[in-house]
Write a protein that holds these residues in place. Structure first.
Motif, short mmCIF file in Angstrom:
data_model
loop_
_atom_site.label_atom_id
_atom_site.label_comp_id
_atom_site.label_asym_id
_atom_site.label_seq_id
_atom_site.Cartn_x
_atom_site.Cartn_y
_atom_site.Cartn_z
N ASN A 123 6.64 5.33 4.75
CA ASN A 123 7.06 6.74 4.21
C ASN A 123 7.25 6.75 2.81
O ASN A 123 8.16 7.35 2.38
CB ASN A 123 8.32 7.16 4.95
N LYS A 124 6.82 5.67 2.03
CA LYS A 124 6.95 5.76 0.41
C LYS A 124 5.59 5.66 -0.27
O LYS A 124 4.66 5.20 0.70
CB LYS A 124 7.93 4.60 0.24
N SER A 125 5.41 6.12 -1.25
CA SER A 125 4.43 5.98 -1.91
C SER A 125 3.81 4.52 -2.25
O SER A 125 4.59 3.88 -2.36
CB SER A 125 4.33 6.77 -3.33
N VAL A 126 2.37 4.59 -2.38
CA VAL A 126 1.81 3.09 -2.67
C VAL A 126 0.88 3.24 -3.82
O VAL A 126 0.07 4.17 -3.93
CB VAL A 126 0.97 2.70 -1.22
N LYS A 127 1.04 2.32 -4.49
CA LYS A 127 0.08 2.50 -5.93
C LYS A 127 -1.39 1.87 -5.43
O LYS A 127 -1.45 1.18 -4.59
CB LYS A 127 0.68 1.43 -7.08
N ASP A 128 -2.07 2.04 -6.26
CA ASP A 128 -3.77 1.54 -6.07
C ASP A 128 -3.68 -0.19 -5.92
O ASP A 128 -2.92 -0.77 -6.19
CB ASP A 128 -4.46 1.70 -7.31
N ASN A 129 -4.65 -0.46 -5.13
CA ASN A 129 -5.14 -1.87 -4.94
C ASN A 129 -3.78 -2.87 -4.45
O ASN A 129 -3.43 -3.87 -4.84
CB ASN A 129 -5.49 -2.42 -6.27
N SER A 130 -3.27 -2.26 -3.46
CA SER A 130 -2.07 -2.89 -2.67
C SER A 130 -2.36 -3.09 -1.36
O SER A 130 -3.16 -2.37 -0.62
CB SER A 130 -0.66 -1.86 -2.81
N ILE A 131 -1.63 -4.08 -0.74
CA ILE A 131 -1.52 -4.09 0.98
C ILE A 131 -0.05 -3.78 1.15
O ILE A 131 1.19 -4.36 0.71
CB ILE A 131 -1.77 -5.54 1.06
N VAL A 132 -0.02 -3.13 2.29
CA VAL A 132 1.32 -2.91 2.77
C VAL A 132 1.44 -3.16 4.22
O VAL A 132 0.39 -3.14 5.12
CB VAL A 132 1.40 -1.13 2.67
N ARG A 133 2.53 -3.86 4.65
CA ARG A 133 2.66 -4.15 5.98
C ARG A 133 4.26 -4.12 6.33
O ARG A 133 5.13 -4.20 5.49
CB ARG A 133 2.26 -5.79 6.22
N GLY A 134 4.56 -4.12 7.69
CA GLY A 134 5.87 -4.23 8.22
C GLY A 134 6.53 -3.03 8.60
O GLY A 134 6.04 -1.77 8.31
N ASN A 135 7.74 -3.11 8.92
CA ASN A 135 8.57 -2.06 9.40
C ASN A 135 10.00 -2.22 9.09
O ASN A 135 10.74 -3.16 9.63
CB ASN A 135 8.51 -1.63 11.05
N PRO A 136 10.72 -1.89 7.95
CA PRO A 136 10.01 -0.86 6.95
C PRO A 136 9.06 -1.58 6.27
O PRO A 136 8.70 -2.74 6.12
CB PRO A 136 11.20 -0.42 6.38
N ALA A 137 7.94 -0.85 5.70
CA ALA A 137 6.98 -1.22 5.09
C ALA A 137 7.31 -2.00 3.75
O ALA A 137 8.31 -1.38 3.13
CB ALA A 137 5.88 0.12 4.66
N ARG A 138 6.80 -2.99 3.42
CA ARG A 138 6.60 -3.47 2.19
C ARG A 138 5.39 -3.68 1.67
O ARG A 138 4.31 -3.81 2.09
CB ARG A 138 7.37 -5.06 2.32
#
Length: 158
Positions: A123-138
Motif C-alpha cells: 500500500n506504498k509507492s515503489v520506485k523503479d527497478n525494485s523488489i518488494v516482499r512481505g507483509n507489511p511490504a518491504r
C-alpha cells in the motif's frame, strides 16, 4: 478477458450517452463480462487503462481495479488490485510482475521493472527497478545492483 475489457472501453468512446446502439452493446459487454468472471474467475474494471502485453495467470481468481497498468505486465493467480481508503486505485508501471496471493491497493504508483513477490500486501509507492516482499511490504534493491555478492539489501522507504 482483455478483448471484452477493450470492447467495453470502445463502447464508451464511440457512442453518445443516450444512443440506442450503446445500450445493446453494453448489454452484450456485461453478459460477456459475467461469463468471463464465471469461466476465468477474473475481473478487470472497465475504468482500468491496460497497456499491451498484459498476461494474467490462467488459474485466475484476480480482481483488477487499477487506474492504469503499463505494458508487458504479469499478474499471477489470486491477486487483488484495487482502491484504498481514499477511493483511489494504483498506477502500475511497465514490466511489473505481481506474484501469487498478493494485494496491491491505495493511491500508489508502482514504477517500471518492479517485482512484487508472492503473498505481499503493498500500500506504498515503489520506485523503479525494485523488489518488494512481505507483509507489511518491504522494498529491496535489484540484487544485481545491490552489492558485489548479489544479495538484496533492504532500503528505507522515502
Amino acid at each position: 478477458m482483455i478483448i471484452n475489457h477493450r470492447f467495453g472501453c470502445l463502447i464508451n468512446e464511440l457512442f453518445e450517452d443516450n444512443h440506442l446502439l450503446r445500450y445493446f452493446c453494453k448489454l452484450f459487454y456485461y453478459i460477456n463480462r459475467f461469463m468471463s468472471v464465471i469461466l476465468f474467475k477474473t475481473e478487470i474494471d472497465e475504468a482500468t487503462e491496460v497497456g499491451g502485453g498484459l498476461f494474467i495467470s490462467p488459474n485466475g481468481n484476480c480482481i483488477i481495479g487499477a487506474r492504469k497498468i503499463g505494458k508487458n505486465c504479469i499478474i499471477d493467480k489470486n491477486v487483488t488490485i484495487g482502491m484504498g481508503i481514499d477511493n483511489t486505485s494504483p498506477i502500475i508501471g511497465n514490466n511489473v510482475i505481481i506474484g501469487a496471493d498478493s494485494l496491491v491497493y491505495g493511491n500508489i504508483v508502482i514504477g517500471n521493472n518492479v517485482i512484487i513477490e508472492n503473498n505481499t500486501i503493498l500500500n506504498k509507492s515503489v520506485k523503479d527497478n525494485s523488489i518488494v516482499r512481505g507483509n507489511p511490504a518491504r522494498v529491496f534493491r535489484n540484487p544485481t545492483l545491490a552489492d558485489r555478492h548479489g544479495t538484496a539489501q533492504e532500503i528505507s522507504p522515502s
